[in-house]
Design a protein around this motif. Structure first.
Motif, PDB file in Angstrom:
ATOM      1  N   VAL A 359     117.938 -27.875 -26.517  1.00  0.00           N
ATOM      2  CA  VAL A 359     119.123 -28.020 -26.304  1.00  0.00           C
ATOM      3  C   VAL A 359     118.997 -30.140 -26.095  1.00  0.00           C
ATOM      4  CG1 VAL A 359     119.986 -27.989 -23.793  1.00  0.00           C
ATOM      5  CG2 VAL A 359     119.120 -26.166 -24.720  1.00  0.00           C
ATOM      6  N   MET A 360     120.411 -30.210 -26.983  1.00  0.00           N
ATOM      7  CA  MET A 360     119.936 -31.578 -26.705  1.00  0.00           C
ATOM      8  C   MET A 360     121.290 -32.029 -26.089  1.00  0.00           C
ATOM      9  SD  MET A 360     118.928 -31.412 -31.190  1.00  0.00           S
ATOM     10  CE  MET A 360     120.570 -30.743 -31.234  1.00  0.00           C
ATOM     11  N   VAL A 361     121.514 -33.582 -25.485  1.00  0.00           N
ATOM     12  CA  VAL A 361     122.666 -33.862 -25.279  1.00  0.00           C
ATOM     13  C   VAL A 361     122.748 -35.329 -26.116  1.00  0.00           C
ATOM     14  CG1 VAL A 361     120.919 -35.506 -23.827  1.00  0.00           C
ATOM     15  CG2 VAL A 361     124.060 -34.815 -23.070  1.00  0.00           C
ATOM     16  N   GLU A 362     123.557 -35.171 -26.252  1.00  0.00           N
ATOM     17  CA  GLU A 362     124.495 -36.302 -27.482  1.00  0.00           C
ATOM     18  C   GLU A 362     124.730 -37.325 -26.549  1.00  0.00           C
ATOM     19  OE1 GLU A 362     128.198 -37.013 -30.413  1.00  0.00           O
ATOM     20  OE2 GLU A 362     127.599 -34.995 -30.463  1.00  0.00           O
ATOM     21  N   VAL A 363     124.750 -38.806 -27.523  1.00  0.00           N
ATOM     22  CA  VAL A 363     124.673 -40.060 -26.006  1.00  0.00           C
ATOM     23  C   VAL A 363     125.264 -41.044 -27.240  1.00  0.00           C
ATOM     24  CG1 VAL A 363     123.744 -39.595 -23.750  1.00  0.00           C
ATOM     25  CG2 VAL A 363     122.174 -40.590 -25.709  1.00  0.00           C
ATOM     26  N   VAL A 364     125.737 -42.225 -26.183  1.00  0.00           N
ATOM     27  CA  VAL A 364     126.053 -43.451 -27.012  1.00  0.00           C
ATOM     28  C   VAL A 364     125.629 -44.676 -26.420  1.00  0.00           C
ATOM     29  CG1 VAL A 364     127.936 -44.708 -28.168  1.00  0.00           C
ATOM     30  CG2 VAL A 364     128.704 -42.224 -28.141  1.00  0.00           C
ATOM     31  N   ASN A 365     124.788 -45.257 -27.557  1.00  0.00           N
ATOM     32  CA  ASN A 365     123.900 -46.170 -27.020  1.00  0.00           C
ATOM     33  C   ASN A 365     124.889 -47.374 -26.379  1.00  0.00           C
ATOM     34  OD1 ASN A 365     122.154 -48.426 -25.956  1.00  0.00           O
ATOM     35  ND2 ASN A 365     121.655 -48.682 -28.494  1.00  0.00           N
ATOM     36  N   SER A 366     125.588 -47.579 -25.468  1.00  0.00           N
ATOM     37  CA  SER A 366     126.588 -48.292 -24.832  1.00  0.00           C
ATOM     38  C   SER A 366     125.392 -49.859 -25.667  1.00  0.00           C
ATOM     39  CB  SER A 366     126.261 -48.684 -22.977  1.00  0.00           C
ATOM     40  OG  SER A 366     125.141 -49.694 -23.021  1.00  0.00           O
ATOM     41  N   THR A 367     125.049 -50.030 -26.016  1.00  0.00           N
ATOM     42  CA  THR A 367     124.359 -51.736 -26.480  1.00  0.00           C
ATOM     43  C   THR A 367     125.478 -51.533 -28.452  1.00  0.00           C
ATOM     44  OG1 THR A 367     122.456 -52.069 -25.296  1.00  0.00           O
ATOM     45  CG2 THR A 367     122.359 -53.723 -27.037  1.00  0.00           C
ATOM     46  N   PRO A 368     125.908 -52.304 -28.260  1.00  0.00           N
ATOM     47  CA  PRO A 368     126.782 -52.701 -29.860  1.00  0.00           C
ATOM     48  C   PRO A 368     125.052 -53.062 -30.793  1.00  0.00           C
ATOM     49  CG  PRO A 368     127.700 -54.185 -28.551  1.00  0.00           C
ATOM     50  CD  PRO A 368     126.880 -53.495 -27.420  1.00  0.00           C
ATOM     51  N   GLU A 369     125.670 -52.198 -32.098  1.00  0.00           N
ATOM     52  CA  GLU A 369     124.863 -52.641 -33.283  1.00  0.00           C
ATOM     53  C   GLU A 369     125.315 -54.250 -33.322  1.00  0.00           C
ATOM     54  OE1 GLU A 369     122.313 -51.081 -34.706  1.00  0.00           O
ATOM     55  OE2 GLU A 369     122.269 -49.869 -32.291  1.00  0.00           O
ATOM     56  N   VAL A 392     120.567 -36.026 -19.436  1.00  0.00           N
ATOM     57  CA  VAL A 392     120.390 -37.582 -19.176  1.00  0.00           C
ATOM     58  C   VAL A 392     119.935 -38.373 -18.210  1.00  0.00           C
ATOM     59  CG1 VAL A 392     121.632 -39.929 -19.095  1.00  0.00           C
ATOM     60  CG2 VAL A 392     122.940 -37.723 -20.764  1.00  0.00           C
ATOM     61  N   ALA A 393     120.120 -37.212 -16.815  1.00  0.00           N
ATOM     62  CA  ALA A 393     119.695 -37.591 -15.528  1.00  0.00           C
ATOM     63  C   ALA A 393     118.062 -37.152 -16.090  1.00  0.00           C
ATOM     64  CB  ALA A 393     120.245 -36.849 -14.644  1.00  0.00           C
ATOM     65  N   TRP A 394     117.979 -36.241 -16.027  1.00  0.00           N
ATOM     66  CA  TRP A 394     116.450 -35.594 -17.868  1.00  0.00           C
ATOM     67  C   TRP A 394     115.992 -36.617 -17.660  1.00  0.00           C
ATOM     68  CZ3 TRP A 394     113.378 -34.688 -20.943  1.00  0.00           C
ATOM     69  CH2 TRP A 394     112.121 -33.407 -21.212  1.00  0.00           C
ATOM     70  N   THR A 395     116.317 -37.154 -18.720  1.00  0.00           N
ATOM     71  CA  THR A 395     115.493 -38.255 -19.549  1.00  0.00           C
ATOM     72  C   THR A 395     114.666 -39.503 -18.682  1.00  0.00           C
ATOM     73  OG1 THR A 395     117.722 -39.477 -20.789  1.00  0.00           O
ATOM     74  CG2 THR A 395     116.195 -37.250 -21.276  1.00  0.00           C
ATOM     75  N   PHE A 396     115.597 -39.084 -17.674  1.00  0.00           N
ATOM     76  CA  PHE A 396     115.224 -40.688 -16.509  1.00  0.00           C
ATOM     77  C   PHE A 396     114.736 -40.272 -15.554  1.00  0.00           C
ATOM     78  CE2 PHE A 396     119.220 -41.550 -18.252  1.00  0.00           C
ATOM     79  CZ  PHE A 396     118.760 -43.424 -18.548  1.00  0.00           C
ATOM     80  N   GLY A 397     114.037 -38.860 -15.591  1.00  0.00           N
ATOM     81  CA  GLY A 397     113.210 -38.762 -14.182  1.00  0.00           C
ATOM     82  C   GLY A 397     114.177 -37.764 -13.049  1.00  0.00           C
ATOM     83  N   MET A 398     115.522 -37.589 -12.756  1.00  0.00           N
ATOM     84  CA  MET A 398     115.897 -37.341 -11.794  1.00  0.00           C
ATOM     85  C   MET A 398     116.815 -36.477 -11.693  1.00  0.00           C
ATOM     86  SD  MET A 398     117.166 -41.719 -12.218  1.00  0.00           S
ATOM     87  CE  MET A 398     118.312 -40.990 -10.484  1.00  0.00           C
ATOM     88  N   ASP A 399     117.054 -35.579 -10.674  1.00  0.00           N
ATOM     89  CA  ASP A 399     118.111 -34.777 -10.513  1.00  0.00           C
ATOM     90  C   ASP A 399     119.274 -35.471 -10.848  1.00  0.00           C
ATOM     91  OD1 ASP A 399     116.251 -33.080  -9.873  1.00  0.00           O
ATOM     92  OD2 ASP A 399     116.305 -34.395  -7.440  1.00  0.00           O
ATOM     93  N   GLU A 400     120.297 -34.097 -10.724  1.00  0.00           N
ATOM     94  CA  GLU A 400     121.721 -34.342 -11.650  1.00  0.00           C
ATOM     95  C   GLU A 400     122.230 -35.193 -10.757  1.00  0.00           C
ATOM     96  OE1 GLU A 400     125.830 -31.971 -13.351  1.00  0.00           O
ATOM     97  OE2 GLU A 400     123.348 -30.953 -12.760  1.00  0.00           O
ATOM     98  N   SER A 401     122.246 -34.227  -9.313  1.00  0.00           N
ATOM     99  CA  SER A 401     122.683 -35.031  -7.926  1.00  0.00           C
ATOM    100  C   SER A 401     122.387 -36.262  -7.812  1.00  0.00           C
ATOM    101  CB  SER A 401     122.954 -34.347  -7.054  1.00  0.00           C
ATOM    102  OG  SER A 401     121.755 -34.482  -6.777  1.00  0.00           O
ATOM    103  N   ASP A 402     121.345 -37.313  -8.510  1.00  0.00           N
ATOM    104  CA  ASP A 402     121.520 -38.593  -7.947  1.00  0.00           C
ATOM    105  C   ASP A 402     121.592 -39.269  -9.663  1.00  0.00           C
ATOM    106  OD1 ASP A 402     120.108 -37.656  -6.066  1.00  0.00           O
ATOM    107  OD2 ASP A 402     118.063 -37.861  -6.883  1.00  0.00           O
ATOM    108  N   TYR A 403     122.020 -39.101 -10.615  1.00  0.00           N
ATOM    109  CA  TYR A 403     122.481 -40.168 -11.633  1.00  0.00           C
ATOM    110  C   TYR A 403     123.752 -39.975 -11.759  1.00  0.00           C
ATOM    111  CZ  TYR A 403     122.593 -41.759 -16.388  1.00  0.00           C
ATOM    112  OH  TYR A 403     122.677 -42.559 -17.044  1.00  0.00           O
TER     113      TYR A 403
END
Length: 409
Positions: A359-369, A392-403
């Motif tokens: 399972v993967m989450v696809e995200v876009v880097n907000s900082t431009p190249e 995404v919340a998991w990658t920051f060590g957070m629960d979904e409700s807190d992100y």
């Protein structure tokens, strides 16, 4: 080293342990951090074991024997790998006939080791193992004295600041080497597998004893007057420049260090174009991000495709294939459908037969190249993940409700 290392009970600082009392050894001049760095370098050192290293290791062997009250060994025999040394130790233990009875075309490396070790070591003249006098007893004495003086909490702190930092990576490497040595006989030759694995337990681990030696040094236990300090000082001297070694009354077998060692950033064995760990006699381990692989596996993936990935029955090797092929490419070419999307990203799920899904989450880097584009990343998340935000919340060590980020950078 104890089978189960003492584990820290809480986070600690990096200051060296100050021991009080009229008979306490002097506080080490170096910080525990410096000591750990030195032993980390020794644990993962690779390259040719030259004349200077051999001379230093042999001096350490003689010092340890003398401090333990043992007669000096008559011979120190150097071998190119711990696999070679293990087979020699098994011969000394009297297992030669059993090992030779089950040789076949599939056990050529074991056959070669048996022949070479037989000509190098007189199995009847080595004498009994003295590992207990050089390794087991001095360590138990040093550990008992220090733990009694420090108490449980400060003992855990000392371990956390020293050996605990090295333990998991070094122990994993030792286990992998032992498994590979156990794989020298035929897979169904269980008794000889057990004999060889048992012979690995008769070794002093040299550079791979770094975790507990870093602890002993941090407590001032190396170089102190009288045993166990002087015995352990000799053992430590060998560990700084050599690999595993088997001490007997009249003979010592010492393995050279690996000639190559490749690890990824987290410290796992990793290499895509050859062995991750290699010794000069060809004994080697192949791995991708810590995952064991057969020799030549990565090189065989020149015609990799989604069909070949799906057809692979070995779940671990299939995961490696997916990573090398690229998750984005695999998703695109298989027509995979996202299972969830929201403002944080897109959640993808790849079902794998006989294995848990990827399972993967696809995200876009907000900082431009530099060219103004925005890079897309695929982040692995736990199989139980059900929404992109949860991933995404998991990658920051957070629960979904807190992100709920107000702004992403």
């Amino acid at each position: 080293m104890p089978t189960t290392p003492p584990m820290p009970s809480e986070a600690v600082t990096d200051a060296p342990e100050k021991r009080s009392g009229p008979e306490a050894p002097a506080v080490p001049a170096r910080s525990r951090g410096d000591i750990v760095l030195d032993w980390q370098a020794a644990a993962f050192a690779s390259g040719p074991t030259g004349p200077d290293e051999r001379e230093r290791a042999e001096a350490g062997v003689h010092a340890a024997y003398a401090a333990a009250g043992l007669a000096a060994p008559e011979r120190i025999v150097w071998v190119p790998s711990p696999a070679f040394g293990t087979v020699a130790a098994a011969l000394i233990a009297g297992h030669g006939e059993e090992l030779r009875q089950r040789l076949s075309k599939k056990t050529k490396r074991l056959s070669g080791y048996l022949e070479a070790a037989s000509s190098l070591v007189d199995v009847n003249d080595a004498g009994a193992s003295v590992r207990e006098a050089l390794r087991t007893d001095p360590w138990e004495q040093a550990r008992g004295s220090a733990s009694s003086e420090l108490g449980p909490e400060r003992w855990a702190q000392a371990w956390a600041q020293t050996g605990g930092r090295l333990w998991s990576q070094v122990d994993e490497l030792v286990l992998r080497i032992r498994e590979a040595i156990g794989g020298l006989p035929a897979a169904n030759d269980h008794r000889n597998v057990a004999r060889l694995r048992g012979a690995t337990l008769d070794a002093i681990l040299g550079q791979h004893d770094a975790p507990w030696l870093s602890l002993v040094e941090s407590l001032g236990g190396l170089g102190t007057d009288g045993p166990p300090g002087t015995v352990l000082s000799g053992v430590a001297e060998v560990a700084r420049v050599a690999g595993w070694w088997w001490p007997y009354e009249r003979v010592v077998i010492v393995s050279e260090r690996p000639v190559e060692l490749h690890r990824d950033e987290p410290g796992r064995l990793h290499r895509g174009d050859g062995p991750a760990l290699a010794y000069s006699d060809g004994f080697a381990l192949h791995a991708w991000r810590g995952m064991p692989l057969p020799a030549g596996f990565i090189e065989s993936l020149t015609d990799l495709s989604p069909a070949r990935i799906d057809a692979e029955s070995n779940a671990e090797q299939r995961r490696v294939m997916l990573e090398i092929y690229g998750y984005e490419r695999y998703l695109a070419e298989t027509g995979a459908k996202p299972v969830h999307r929201d403002e944080t990203g897109v959640l993808w799920r790849i079902e794998l037969e006989g294995d848990e899904p990827i399972v993967m989450v696809e995200v876009v880097n907000s900082t431009p190249e530099p060219d103004g584009s925005h890079r897309t990343y695929y982040l692995r998340v736990p199989p139980r993940t059900r929404t992109a935000r949860e991933g995404v919340a998991w990658t920051f060590g957070m629960d979904e409700s807190d992100y709920r980020p107000q702004k992403e950078t």
